[in-house]
Write a protein that holds these residues in place. Structure first.
Motif, PDB file in Angstrom:
ATOM      1  N   GLU A 324      49.579 -30.795  18.056  1.00  0.00           N
ATOM      2  CA  GLU A 324      50.708 -30.221  18.784  1.00  0.00           C
ATOM      3  C   GLU A 324      51.915 -30.019  17.867  1.00  0.00           C
ATOM      4  O   GLU A 324      52.629 -29.013  17.983  1.00  0.00           O
ATOM      5  CB  GLU A 324      51.085 -31.122  19.964  1.00  0.00           C
ATOM      6  CG  GLU A 324      50.078 -31.107  21.109  1.00  0.00           C
ATOM      7  CD  GLU A 324      48.840 -31.950  20.839  1.00  0.00           C
ATOM      8  OE1 GLU A 324      47.880 -31.853  21.627  1.00  0.00           O
ATOM      9  OE2 GLU A 324      48.815 -32.701  19.834  1.00  0.00           O
ATOM     10  N   GLU A 327      51.200 -27.007  15.777  1.00  0.00           N
ATOM     11  CA  GLU A 327      51.330 -25.769  16.554  1.00  0.00           C
ATOM     12  C   GLU A 327      52.794 -25.420  16.791  1.00  0.00           C
ATOM     13  O   GLU A 327      53.169 -24.237  16.786  1.00  0.00           O
ATOM     14  CB  GLU A 327      50.578 -25.896  17.882  1.00  0.00           C
ATOM     15  CG  GLU A 327      50.678 -24.672  18.772  1.00  0.00           C
ATOM     16  CD  GLU A 327      50.223 -23.386  18.099  1.00  0.00           C
ATOM     17  OE1 GLU A 327      50.733 -22.318  18.481  1.00  0.00           O
ATOM     18  OE2 GLU A 327      49.369 -23.445  17.188  1.00  0.00           O
ATOM     19  N   ALA A 330      53.792 -23.795  13.717  1.00  0.00           N
ATOM     20  CA  ALA A 330      53.230 -22.445  13.669  1.00  0.00           C
ATOM     21  C   ALA A 330      54.027 -21.490  14.550  1.00  0.00           C
ATOM     22  O   ALA A 330      54.267 -20.337  14.175  1.00  0.00           O
ATOM     23  CB  ALA A 330      51.764 -22.471  14.113  1.00  0.00           C
ATOM     24  N   GLU A 331      54.461 -21.956  15.702  1.00  0.00           N
ATOM     25  CA  GLU A 331      55.248 -21.119  16.604  1.00  0.00           C
ATOM     26  C   GLU A 331      56.598 -20.768  15.979  1.00  0.00           C
ATOM     27  O   GLU A 331      57.089 -19.644  16.123  1.00  0.00           O
ATOM     28  CB  GLU A 331      55.445 -21.826  17.942  1.00  0.00           C
ATOM     29  CG  GLU A 331      56.135 -20.989  18.999  1.00  0.00           C
ATOM     30  CD  GLU A 331      55.422 -19.675  19.278  1.00  0.00           C
ATOM     31  OE1 GLU A 331      56.114 -18.655  19.479  1.00  0.00           O
ATOM     32  OE2 GLU A 331      54.164 -19.654  19.278  1.00  0.00           O
ATOM     33  N   HIS A 342      47.067 -21.104  11.976  1.00  0.00           N
ATOM     34  CA  HIS A 342      46.944 -22.539  12.271  1.00  0.00           C
ATOM     35  C   HIS A 342      45.468 -22.840  12.505  1.00  0.00           C
ATOM     36  O   HIS A 342      44.878 -22.405  13.485  1.00  0.00           O
ATOM     37  CB  HIS A 342      47.780 -22.893  13.501  1.00  0.00           C
ATOM     38  CG  HIS A 342      47.652 -24.341  13.900  1.00  0.00           C
ATOM     39  ND1 HIS A 342      48.055 -24.794  15.136  1.00  0.00           N
ATOM     40  CD2 HIS A 342      47.182 -25.428  13.228  1.00  0.00           C
ATOM     41  CE1 HIS A 342      47.830 -26.101  15.206  1.00  0.00           C
ATOM     42  NE2 HIS A 342      47.289 -26.496  14.073  1.00  0.00           N
ATOM     43  N   VAL A 344      42.664 -25.496  13.248  1.00  0.00           N
ATOM     44  CA  VAL A 344      42.483 -26.809  13.851  1.00  0.00           C
ATOM     45  C   VAL A 344      41.059 -27.287  13.629  1.00  0.00           C
ATOM     46  O   VAL A 344      40.099 -26.593  13.966  1.00  0.00           O
ATOM     47  CB  VAL A 344      42.789 -26.765  15.368  1.00  0.00           C
ATOM     48  CG1 VAL A 344      42.687 -28.170  15.964  1.00  0.00           C
ATOM     49  CG2 VAL A 344      44.171 -26.191  15.614  1.00  0.00           C
ATOM     50  N   ASP A 380      43.559 -18.249  13.747  1.00  0.00           N
ATOM     51  CA  ASP A 380      44.889 -18.633  14.198  1.00  0.00           C
ATOM     52  C   ASP A 380      44.780 -19.034  15.659  1.00  0.00           C
ATOM     53  O   ASP A 380      44.343 -18.239  16.493  1.00  0.00           O
ATOM     54  CB  ASP A 380      45.852 -17.451  14.039  1.00  0.00           C
ATOM     55  CG  ASP A 380      47.296 -17.816  14.352  1.00  0.00           C
ATOM     56  OD1 ASP A 380      47.503 -18.888  14.937  1.00  0.00           O
ATOM     57  OD2 ASP A 380      48.181 -17.026  14.009  1.00  0.00           O
ATOM     58  N   THR A 381      45.159 -20.268  15.981  1.00  0.00           N
ATOM     59  CA  THR A 381      44.982 -20.763  17.335  1.00  0.00           C
ATOM     60  C   THR A 381      46.252 -20.635  18.163  1.00  0.00           C
ATOM     61  O   THR A 381      46.607 -21.520  18.918  1.00  0.00           O
ATOM     62  CB  THR A 381      44.528 -22.232  17.320  1.00  0.00           C
ATOM     63  OG1 THR A 381      45.534 -23.008  16.634  1.00  0.00           O
ATOM     64  CG2 THR A 381      43.214 -22.379  16.604  1.00  0.00           C
ATOM     65  N   ALA A 382      46.966 -19.537  18.016  1.00  0.00           N
ATOM     66  CA  ALA A 382      48.150 -19.304  18.844  1.00  0.00           C
ATOM     67  C   ALA A 382      47.749 -19.284  20.311  1.00  0.00           C
ATOM     68  O   ALA A 382      46.725 -18.712  20.671  1.00  0.00           O
ATOM     69  CB  ALA A 382      48.803 -17.980  18.470  1.00  0.00           C
ATOM     70  N   PRO A 389      49.270 -25.243  27.026  1.00  0.00           N
ATOM     71  CA  PRO A 389      49.288 -25.656  25.624  1.00  0.00           C
ATOM     72  C   PRO A 389      48.170 -26.612  25.267  1.00  0.00           C
ATOM     73  O   PRO A 389      47.565 -26.506  24.211  1.00  0.00           O
ATOM     74  CB  PRO A 389      50.667 -26.317  25.478  1.00  0.00           C
ATOM     75  CG  PRO A 389      51.505 -25.659  26.519  1.00  0.00           C
ATOM     76  CD  PRO A 389      50.583 -25.396  27.659  1.00  0.00           C
ATOM     77  N   SER A 392      44.974 -24.856  24.343  1.00  0.00           N
ATOM     78  CA  SER A 392      45.030 -23.732  23.414  1.00  0.00           C
ATOM     79  C   SER A 392      44.580 -24.068  22.008  1.00  0.00           C
ATOM     80  O   SER A 392      44.526 -23.206  21.161  1.00  0.00           O
ATOM     81  CB  SER A 392      46.461 -23.193  23.351  1.00  0.00           C
ATOM     82  OG  SER A 392      47.332 -24.166  22.798  1.00  0.00           O
ATOM     83  N   PHE A 393      44.242 -25.330  21.753  1.00  0.00           N
ATOM     84  CA  PHE A 393      43.915 -25.722  20.394  1.00  0.00           C
ATOM     85  C   PHE A 393      42.396 -25.809  20.237  1.00  0.00           C
ATOM     86  O   PHE A 393      41.802 -26.869  20.236  1.00  0.00           O
ATOM     87  CB  PHE A 393      44.556 -27.070  20.054  1.00  0.00           C
ATOM     88  CG  PHE A 393      46.035 -27.092  20.328  1.00  0.00           C
ATOM     89  CD1 PHE A 393      46.562 -27.981  21.239  1.00  0.00           C
ATOM     90  CD2 PHE A 393      46.888 -26.220  19.690  1.00  0.00           C
ATOM     91  CE1 PHE A 393      47.919 -28.007  21.510  1.00  0.00           C
ATOM     92  CE2 PHE A 393      48.238 -26.230  19.949  1.00  0.00           C
ATOM     93  CZ  PHE A 393      48.761 -27.123  20.863  1.00  0.00           C
TER      94      PHE A 393
END
Length: 403
Positions: A324, A327, A330-331, A342, A344, A380-382, A389, A392-393
């Motif tokens: 987290e 991320e 990354a954001e 990103h 993971v 990319d795990t956006a 959230p 999302s990973f």
């Protein structure tokens, strides 16, 4: 080609405003410099410049000081030393050849001890930049690091954004969270409460080994995950053949000496043989102090000048630097229009994963160095719209990197 050397950078002013007459930086290089192939590797808290295996390094000390990323850096490895000119430098405040608390103060002829200036991650970056200038290296093809070494990478991007083409920050974050700050505080208190610490001026006398041992044990607990500890130790007894040097309390003889206790005692003994207690204080202080947004309006603002590419690698079992947190970083990069991926990795090894699972760390680094983020297998795990959230990973497995 490999070199192991020390560069004297002359008088060095730390960001605290204090100066020392001479900063010597121990470093190692691997490969041949061709002008545009330099890769700087930033070591973690207790690492050294000895990042890769060398034919002349048989007598090196144990632990991370000994080829701490030898399965990632080297000929034919992810960071291929037949292709790249790899530089790894010991940071100021450490005890593997670069000037730190255990070094002699030329003005007194005695070790600095805690008279050594406070050290920050920014001081590490600035000393690395000066070292690279000495080596004739200008713009870096890449800067790579894990843990607090990843913070060092992030500091490069905000401090020298024009000097880096690609970057990889592995198992790191923009800052430590309060829980980790608290644990680091207890670790430092263990050292400073040792009667042998003597205000940091213990050189030439008994050293605060017990305090340093306890500090390192706290660190090891931070680096492991619950599943990895359950798998490695469970509640098992260490066995009759395993005897502690002395029971920690009178009742201990009645209870089993468990494998997890034996492991922590063994790691502590190894660590006190190779690391300096004051350096542990200085290095953890530098890590705790780091905040990417310090002096800026936000993390995004801090990274806005960087026009290269950044790869973040995080691990699902790492509670020291979480997925987290990565991320969120990354954001911030997306907000700053920084090219970011990103990646993971599913792992239950905890924070240690970036050291003990080279088969999962190496492929994304290899691809970043070779092809940048345009490589089709880096994910990319956006978060997608309408996805919570925590959902999302999506873990990325090593198999995705095979052709």
């Amino acid at each position: 080609m490999t070199t192991r050397d020390t560069a004297d950078l002359g008088e060095f002013q730390f960001l605290s405003g204090e100066s020392i007459p001479s900063l010597e930086v121990a470093y190692e290089t691997y490969g041949e410099f061709t002008g545009d192939n330099a890769v700087l590797v930033c070591h973690a808290l207790t690492g050294s410049p000895h990042v890769a295996r060398r034919p002349d390094a048989g007598g090196d000390t144990a632990g991370q000081a000994r080829a701490w990323w030898g399965d990632v850096v080297g000929p034919g490895k992810a960071i291929d030393t037949t292709e790249y000119y790899v530089v790894c430098a010991n940071t100021p405040g450490s005890c593997y050849g670069t000037t730190g608390p255990a070094s002699e103060n030329p003005e007194t002829g005695e070790p600095y001890g805690t008279d050594f200036p406070p050290v920050t991650v920014g001081d590490w970056t600035r000393s690395q930049r000066q070292l690279l200038d000495e080596l004739g290296v200008g713009r870096l093809h890449a800067v790579v690091g894990g843990s607090v070494g990843g913070m060092n990478v992030l500091d490069w991007l905000r401090r020298y954004p024009d000097d880096v083409d690609r970057a990889a920050a592995v198992a790191t974050a923009a800052r430590l969270d309060p829980q980790c700050l608290a644990l680091d505080t207890v670790a430092r208190r263990a050292i400073t409460s040792d009667p042998n610490w003597n205000g940091g001026h213990y050189y030439g006398g008994p050293e605060p080994e017990d305090g340093l041992a306890r500090a390192r044990q706290i660190g090891h607990i931070m680096y492991l995950s619950k599943p990895s500890m359950a798998r490695k130790f469970g509640r098992r007894s260490a066995g009759r053949e395993t005897v502690r040097e002395e029971p920690p309390d009178p009742a201990a003889a009645f209870f089993p000496y468990r494998e997890v206790e034996s492991y922590l005692d063994y790691q502590a003994d190894k660590f006190t043989d190779r690391f300096d207690a004051n350096s542990y204080l200085y290095m953890t202080r530098a890590m705790d102090d780091f905040d990417l947004s310090a002096g800026y309006e936000s993390d995004a603002d801090a990274l806005a000048a960087f026009e290269g590419e950044l790869l973040l690698v995080s691990f699902t079992g790492d509670w020291h630097f979480t997925v987290e947190q990565a991320e969120a970083l990354a954001e911030a990069c997306r907000e700053a229009d920084v090219d970011i991926a990103h990646h993971v990795v599913e792992s239950d090894h905890g924070h240690d994963a970036f050291l003990v699972e080279p088969e999962k760390v190496g492929p994304p680094l290899d691809e970043l160095l070779e092809d940048g983020l345009a490589g089709r297998t880096i994910t990319d795990t956006a978060p997608e719209p309408d996805i919570k959230p925590e959902e999302s990973f999506a873990p990325v497995h090593t198999s995705l990197f095979s052709e």
